[in-house]
Design an enzyme around this catalytic site. Structure first.
Site, short mmCIF file in Angstrom:
data_model
loop_
_atom_site.label_atom_id
_atom_site.label_comp_id
_atom_site.label_asym_id
_atom_site.label_seq_id
_atom_site.Cartn_x
_atom_site.Cartn_y
_atom_site.Cartn_z
N CYS A 84 91.90 -33.39 81.63
CA CYS A 84 92.67 -34.52 82.79
C CYS A 84 92.92 -35.94 82.05
O CYS A 84 93.29 -36.57 81.67
CB CYS A 84 90.81 -34.70 83.34
SG CYS A 84 91.41 -35.81 85.59
N SER A 86 91.48 -38.78 83.60
CA SER A 86 90.99 -39.03 82.89
C SER A 86 90.53 -39.40 81.69
O SER A 86 89.57 -40.49 80.62
CB SER A 86 89.48 -39.05 83.49
OG SER A 86 89.01 -39.40 84.91
N HIS A 89 92.90 -41.42 80.26
CA HIS A 89 92.12 -43.42 79.68
C HIS A 89 91.56 -43.61 79.00
O HIS A 89 90.92 -44.82 79.01
CB HIS A 89 91.88 -43.30 81.69
CG HIS A 89 93.31 -42.85 82.15
ND1 HIS A 89 92.93 -43.33 83.68
CD2 HIS A 89 94.08 -43.32 82.76
CE1 HIS A 89 94.40 -43.13 84.66
NE2 HIS A 89 95.24 -43.06 83.51
N CYS A 143 71.04 -35.35 91.69
CA CYS A 143 69.63 -35.15 90.44
C CYS A 143 69.31 -34.57 92.75
O CYS A 143 68.55 -33.83 92.55
CB CYS A 143 69.33 -35.97 91.25
SG CYS A 143 68.77 -38.09 92.51
N GLU A 256 107.56 -38.48 92.51
CA GLU A 256 107.06 -38.68 90.81
C GLU A 256 108.04 -38.74 90.45
O GLU A 256 109.53 -38.67 90.08
CB GLU A 256 106.77 -36.69 91.21
CG GLU A 256 106.70 -36.23 89.68
CD GLU A 256 105.25 -37.47 88.93
OE1 GLU A 256 105.43 -37.62 87.30
OE2 GLU A 256 104.21 -37.37 89.54
#
Length: 408
Positions: A84, A86, A89, A143, A256
């Site tokens: 990903c 992320s 990063h 949770c 893009e």
């Protein structure tokens, strides 16, 4: 037709101290001088704003302990796991050596949250999954007990854990996860003709669900025939394009800079794809391209999937249709310029989106794949074994691929 084993278990629970391979990130806890560490962060060791806390990251294939299996858990052998943005990063740093990911993090951690795999063991209280089932898994470990969860906001859980961010993820030989976060994808094997194809599609359910959550849960969609503009065609941008096409958009416009991703954007459903740099060189801009493509009406929905709001938000503002919607999905540790008068006069709305849990999102994405309304497998352009996981991260950082996949 594929038949899946229905035995209760195929392996013994992990022996105490047993080790496995996992692609692990480590980093130094070094809060910036202007960052105030909260009591929650001190108590939990989690950084709410990772880019302000974690410095000098390092990724390596490590030996880590096999996780124990709880009564409501399943043990999954990952078969496919996407790299990903992320993860990239985590790998990339700014001039001061801090990671670029701005969200919730706790290191060290085994990464990998876009994945699918095979159930190899079930806890004693698990009833709905069996050994041999193929599953994809939610990354948001909510949770179900805090006030936001009880009020129907699982993506805003106050006790949130995130697979591959705060708890160990799927770029490993195995992982253990609560059965309630798993979604069977056996039907995809029937449709695509193989378990391998099903697992690759299954690993794309998470980013597709992130796009679905932003566009159809948070922003509540657009009317069939609407015009949709997507800024940034990483995996979430690709998913936004495919979902917009499946939902009846009359025109899907993408922006893009990568030639490879431009071609893939067209393949998954974009009617036209523009390079913002080339537009600028020609004296034009993205908002002018949207206006032209929509006969002057503007975009009914604009999706920020680039993580560059400083550059994209002004273009979105200038090309919104009356009643248009801006959906913020890309993550960025920066403030964005916004002229609120434009939103007021155009009856426009902005929606922030995080996560993918709840609201039937995973179920509906799997149904769209199984019905062949969307097929994002063509965006997978590079594949690596787990043993070359570090190379997979480095490859993804070049931004030359649609999706880099780690296979096992």
């Amino acid at each position: 037709m594929f038949f899946f084993r229905r035995s209760r278990t195929t392996r013994r629970s992990s022996e105490a101290g047993a080790l496995m391979k996992g692609l692990q990130f480590t980093a130094e806890w070094a809060p910036r001088r202007d960052y105030t560490v909260s009591e929650f962060e001190r108590r939990t060791g989690k950084a709410v704003t990772g880019a302000s806390v974690w410095r000098h990251p390092h990724v390596h294939l490590a030996e880590v302990k096999e996780p124990p299996l709880g009564p409501k858990d399943v043990r999954v052998r990952p078969r496919a796991c996407g790299v990903c943005g992320s993860d990239v990063h985590f790998y990339e740093t700014d001039g001061d050596g801090y990671i670029r990911y701005p969200g919730l993090t706790k290191f060290p951690v085994v990464i990998g949250h876009e994945f699918s795999g095979e159930v190899v063991e079930t806890g004693k209280d698990v009833r709905d999954l069996r050994v041999g089932d193929l599953v994809t898994v939610e990354e948001m470990i909510w949770c179900g007990e805090c006030v936001p969860c009880r009020n129907g906001w699982p993506n805003q859980c106050l006790n949130l854990e995130e697979i591959g961010f705060t708890i160990d993820g799927a770029m490993a030989d195995q992982l253990v996860v609560g059965a309630k976060y798993c979604w069977p994808i056996n039907a995809l094997a029937e449709v695509y003709g193989s378990q391998e194809a099903a697992c690759e599609a299954g690993a794309l359910c998470e980013p597709t669900s992130v796009a679905y959550n932003g566009m159809f849960v948070r922003a509540e969609g657009f009317k069939p025939g609407g015009v949709v503009a997507v800024y940034g065609t990483g995996p979430i941008g690709f998913a936004a394009i495919a979902l917009a096409r499946a939902a009846g958009a009359s025109r899907v416009i993408a922006f893009e800079v990568s030639p490879v991703r431009q071609a893939l954007a067209r393949q998954v459903g974009a009617d036209e794809v523009h390079n913002p740099l080339e537009l600028a060189a020609a004296g034009s801009s993205p908002h002018e391209a949207v206006r032209q493509a929509s006969a002057g009406a503007g975009a009914d929905m604009a999706v920020e999937a680039a993580g560059a709001p400083g550059r994209t938000i002004p273009e979105m503002e200038a090309s919104l249709a009356i009643g248009g919607k801006v959906v913020i999905i890309g993550r960025a540790a920066e403030r964005a310029p916004m002229y609120l008068e434009h939103f007021q006069t155009h009856a426009a709305q902005l929606y922030g989106a995080q996560g993918h849990s709840g609201y039937g999102t995973f179920q509906n994405v799997i149904r769209l794949m199984a019905s062949r309304r969307i097929d994002l497998r063509p965006i997978i352009t590079s594949r690596f074994p787990l043993s070359e996981g570090v190379d997979a991260i480095a490859r993804a950082s070049l931004r030359q691929d649609g999706k880099v996949m780690v296979k096992s």
